[in-house]
Design an enzyme around this catalytic site. Structure first.
Site, PDB file in Angstrom:
ATOM      1  N   VAL A  47       0.848  -1.179   0.000  1.00 45.16           N
ATOM      2  CA  VAL A  47       0.000   0.000   0.000  1.00 45.16           C
ATOM      3  C   VAL A  47       0.888   1.234   0.000  1.00 45.16           C
ATOM      4  CG1 VAL A  47      -0.208   0.254   2.512  1.00 45.16           C
ATOM      5  CG2 VAL A  47      -2.049   1.079   1.042  1.00 45.16           C
ATOM      6  N   SER A  48       0.505   2.222  -0.784  1.00 37.93           N
ATOM      7  CA  SER A  48       1.154   3.533  -0.731  1.00 37.93           C
ATOM      8  C   SER A  48       0.168   4.505  -0.104  1.00 37.93           C
ATOM      9  CB  SER A  48       1.530   4.006  -2.141  1.00 37.93           C
ATOM     10  OG  SER A  48       0.371   4.222  -2.927  1.00 37.93           O
ATOM     11  N   THR A  49       0.663   5.657   0.261  1.00 36.77           N
ATOM     12  CA  THR A  49      -0.207   6.657   0.886  1.00 36.77           C
ATOM     13  C   THR A  49      -1.347   7.031  -0.050  1.00 36.77           C
ATOM     14  OG1 THR A  49       1.690   7.526   2.099  1.00 36.77           O
ATOM     15  CG2 THR A  49      -0.260   8.927   1.964  1.00 36.77           C
ATOM     16  N   ASP A  69      -2.662   5.205  -2.505  1.00 33.76           N
ATOM     17  CA  ASP A  69      -3.589   4.082  -2.655  1.00 33.76           C
ATOM     18  C   ASP A  69      -4.572   4.013  -1.500  1.00 33.76           C
ATOM     19  OD1 ASP A  69      -2.452   3.214  -5.016  1.00 33.76           O
ATOM     20  OD2 ASP A  69      -1.031   1.876  -4.009  1.00 33.76           O
TER      21      ASP A  69
END
Length: 282
Positions: free
Chosen positions: A29-31, A33
């Site tokens: 997960v990215s910020t 996303d």
């Protein structure tokens, strides 16, 4: 290359396949996303654990990349998962974009998995390369990625051909005697380097010096190259055979007029022999 069926899981001592498939659960997960799609790591892990249980698979390991973009393959958990591939039989993700957001990187991973006889499973997209349908889908994805790559190459070639026909700069590093001007998107003459270019042509064609002698002379006066290196016979050769200095550009085995300023007039490229080692203009 068609997808070949990988290993279907560890065998028991009798050669059967009743030993559960070992899966490497991967989550990322990215910020951006999490804010946009709500893909929290905990939610991904819970759904993948439940999916593994429903398939009677064993979770060999869980790999979590927190705050990493899917366009970068240098993610610590992702790299560690690939290094520990002997511990699992398949990679399990919630969606394909959790492991890669770049089709080229995704297909490179799929090529590695096929070579290692490993499988790939996307829980929500019905992609499982241990099944015939999954292998078919993987083949189609590979063919689509290849088509996109070839189409990109064709578009780049067409763009470069159009630029060459218009005499525009094609994007190489700055040649000696010129620098690239972003405002005009073309080459402009560097006066002090242009004088050296003219000197090289004069010494070679008018005074009949060898390329090695010209290089030695420039080095003796500490005249730097473009990258502050010493001159060599090969570098002098490149200057003498580069049509850029005559206001032209080489493209696809032809020399085309270009839109930048010439440093020297058009002249013959070869010197003819006359009585032994004497040379003169051809």
């Amino acid at each position: 290359m068609p997808w070949r069926r990988g290993r279907e899981g560890p065998r028991n001592s009798s050669g059967g396949r009743d030993v559960p498939k070992r899966v490497a659960v991967y989550t990322r997960v990215s910020t951006e996303d999490q804010a946009r799609e709500g893909f929290s790591l905990a939610a991904q892990l819970n759904r993948l654990r439940a999916y593994s249980a429903s398939q009677k698979w064993t979770v060999a390991a869980e790999y979590v990349d927190d705050g990493h973009t899917g366009r970068d393959v240098k993610r610590p958990a992702y790299q560690r998962m690939l290094q520990e591939r002997d511990a699992w039989d398949a990679i399990l993700v919630l969606k394909m974009d959790r492991i890669h957001r770049n089709s080229r990187n995704f297909m490179a991973m799929m090529d590695d998995l096929r070579r290692w006889e490993k499988d790939f499973v996307s829980a929500t997209e019905s992609l499982d390369t241990s099944t015939a349908t999954g292998r078919f889908v993987a083949d189609m994805l590979q063919r689509i990625a290849q088509l996109e790559s070839e189409q990109t190459g064709e578009r780049v070639h067409m763009g470069m051909l159009e630029a060459a026909q218009q005499g525009k700069f094609l994007g190489m590093s700055d040649p000696y005697g010129y620098r690239y001007d972003a405002a005009t998107r073309n080459l402009v003459v560097v006066p002090e380097e242009a004088e050296v270019v003219r000197e090289i042509f004069r010494l070679y064609f008018n005074e009949h010096q060898s390329m090695q002698a010209i290089a030695d002379g420039l080095n003796g006066r500490s005249v730097p190259t473009k990258r502050d290196r010493r001159w060599s016979k090969r570098q002098v050769f490149r200057v003498l055979h580069n049509p850029l200095y005559e206001g032209a550009r080489h493209w696809e085995d032809t020399v085309r007029p270009a839109a930048h300023e010439a440093i020297i007039p058009i002249r013959p490229r070869r010197r003819k022999r006359k009585r032994g080692r004497r040379w003169k203009n051809g």
